[in-house]
Enzyme design. Structure first.
Site, PDB file in Angstrom:
ATOM      1  N   ASP A 181       3.345   3.807 -12.071  1.00  0.00           N
ATOM      2  CA  ASP A 181       4.626   3.545 -12.740  1.00  0.00           C
ATOM      3  C   ASP A 181       5.649   4.658 -12.544  1.00  0.00           C
ATOM      4  O   ASP A 181       6.644   4.715 -13.261  1.00  0.00           O
ATOM      5  CB  ASP A 181       4.386   3.326 -14.234  1.00  0.00           C
ATOM      6  CG  ASP A 181       3.744   4.538 -14.911  1.00  0.00           C
ATOM      7  OD1 ASP A 181       3.418   5.513 -14.207  1.00  0.00           O
ATOM      8  OD2 ASP A 181       3.559   4.508 -16.139  1.00  0.00           O
ATOM      9  N   CYS A 184       2.630   8.691 -12.244  1.00  0.00           N
ATOM     10  CA  CYS A 184       1.217   8.798 -11.854  1.00  0.00           C
ATOM     11  C   CYS A 184       0.729  10.243 -11.737  1.00  0.00           C
ATOM     12  O   CYS A 184      -0.395  10.545 -12.132  1.00  0.00           O
ATOM     13  CB  CYS A 184       0.963   8.032 -10.553  1.00  0.00           C
ATOM     14  SG  CYS A 184       1.931   8.588  -9.127  1.00  0.00           S
ATOM     15  N   HIS A 311       1.142   7.773  -4.122  1.00  0.00           N
ATOM     16  CA  HIS A 311       0.529   7.609  -5.438  1.00  0.00           C
ATOM     17  C   HIS A 311      -0.507   8.701  -5.655  1.00  0.00           C
ATOM     18  O   HIS A 311      -1.128   9.189  -4.703  1.00  0.00           O
ATOM     19  CB  HIS A 311      -0.132   6.235  -5.521  1.00  0.00           C
ATOM     20  CG  HIS A 311      -0.766   5.935  -6.835  1.00  0.00           C
ATOM     21  ND1 HIS A 311      -0.051   5.807  -8.001  1.00  0.00           N
ATOM     22  CD2 HIS A 311      -2.075   5.743  -7.166  1.00  0.00           C
ATOM     23  CE1 HIS A 311      -0.882   5.537  -8.995  1.00  0.00           C
ATOM     24  NE2 HIS A 311      -2.111   5.506  -8.520  1.00  0.00           N
TER      25      HIS A 311
END
Length: 321
Positions: A181, A184, A311
């Site tokens: 989101d 992370c 990520h």
């Protein structure tokens, strides 16, 4: 897993019914729906892998194999159905082209709202119709690129995850999936701090953001050169650069701006902890080696985790070891 595959794993009769229904959609709508379906499958894969990361090492390995096989099957079924739906619109998804130029022209005109007739019967297009036709052509090309990129993302992610697993498993570690989101990095660090304490983290991810922003402001000379190397524009004054750095710090503490190397550098000093970042795409990175004698934070960096970009996850001990 059979229930999870319900939407994607269709019988031939169901596929035919879907294809018939989707003829009412234009190409833009069909491709948009296909993107969402591909994204749903990616999210399902993450959830299934997270659920499989429980039990003994042998159980986790068996579950992971089942997940990989199931995702592979679902992905094949999804691509077959999407290809059949696109074929009903005259679009050949296997080679990224139409069945002949005539079909492509007809499809583009249909998207643009232009009547499709024989060339001899077709009136000259107005300026407005030409503009719509050009936009439709661009939309077809854009959606095709998105489809190709998403297929490549799935492949690259599987390769990256495989390399990470081979690296972490001998060390007794696995990946704890973190919500993608924008927070992370901070959520992964929060998870690591909770793991260290055996309970809850002493800092929430929002508090970690505020700590990073405050530290970077207090040590601006340590961070500004690195910030400028990536953000400097010709002709900017020192005042404008300082203002941009301050805006950057505000984004860190008050938005979901993605964190990277600068923020990791600040975190290691804020927490006075050694940080190791494992990666399946790049060499592993260590930060804060001066704190190595104490506790250590372990993260994983994923270049191809999602279509949205990079990520971070938390690296945790394999249960039962």
């Amino acid at each position: 897993m059979a229930d999870e595959a319900h939407i994607i794993d269709k019988s031939s009769e169901e596929i035919s019914e879907i294809v018939s229904q989707e003829k009412q959609e234009n190409l833009e709508e069909v491709l948009s729906r296909h993107r969402n379906e591909t994204r749903d499958l990616q999210n399902k894969e993450v959830a299934m892998k997270k659920a499989a990361a429980k039990g003994s090492k042998a159980e986790q390995k068996a579950k992971k194999k089942q997940v990989d096989e199931e995702i592979s099957r679902l992905s094949t079924k999804l691509k077959e159905r999407q290809s059949e739906e696109l074929a009903s619109l005259g679009y050949n998804s296997s080679n990224g082209s139409q069945k002949g130029k005539g079909n492509l022209d007809d499809l583009v005109k249909a998207i643009a709202g232009v009547s499709v007739t024989n060339q001899s019967e077709q009136p000259k297009l107005s300026k407005s119709a030409k503009k719509h036709k050009k936009r439709a052509e661009q939309e077809v090309a854009r959606e095709q690129r998105i489809q190709e990129e998403q297929s490549q993302i799935v492949s690259d992610r599987m390769i990256e995850d495989g390399k990470l697993e081979k690296k972490l498993e001998p060390l007794g570690f696995t990946i704890n999936e973190i919500k993608p989101d924008g927070h992370c990095l901070y959520r992964a660090v929060e998870n690591q701090l909770a793991l260290q304490s055996g309970g809850s983290s002493p800092y929430t991810y929002q508090e970690l953001r505020q700590m990073v922003a405050a530290y970077m402001r207090e040590h601006v000379t340590d961070f500004l050169p690195f910030f400028l190397s990536e953000n400097m524009a010709d002709g900017e004054s020192e005042d404008s650069l300082t203002e941009r750095f301050e805006n950057y710090c505000k984004e860190i503490e008050s938005t979901a701006a993605w964190g990277g190397q600068l923020e990791l550098g600040a975190l290691t000093h804020c927490l006075k902890q050694h940080i190791t970042v494992f990666s399946g795409s790049f060499p592993d990175v260590e930060m804060g080696k001066e704190y190595k004698s104490g506790s250590s934070i372990m993260l994983s960096y994923h270049r191809h985790a999602f279509g949205l970009g990079e990520h971070y996850n938390s690296v945790v001990p394999i249960l039962g070891q």
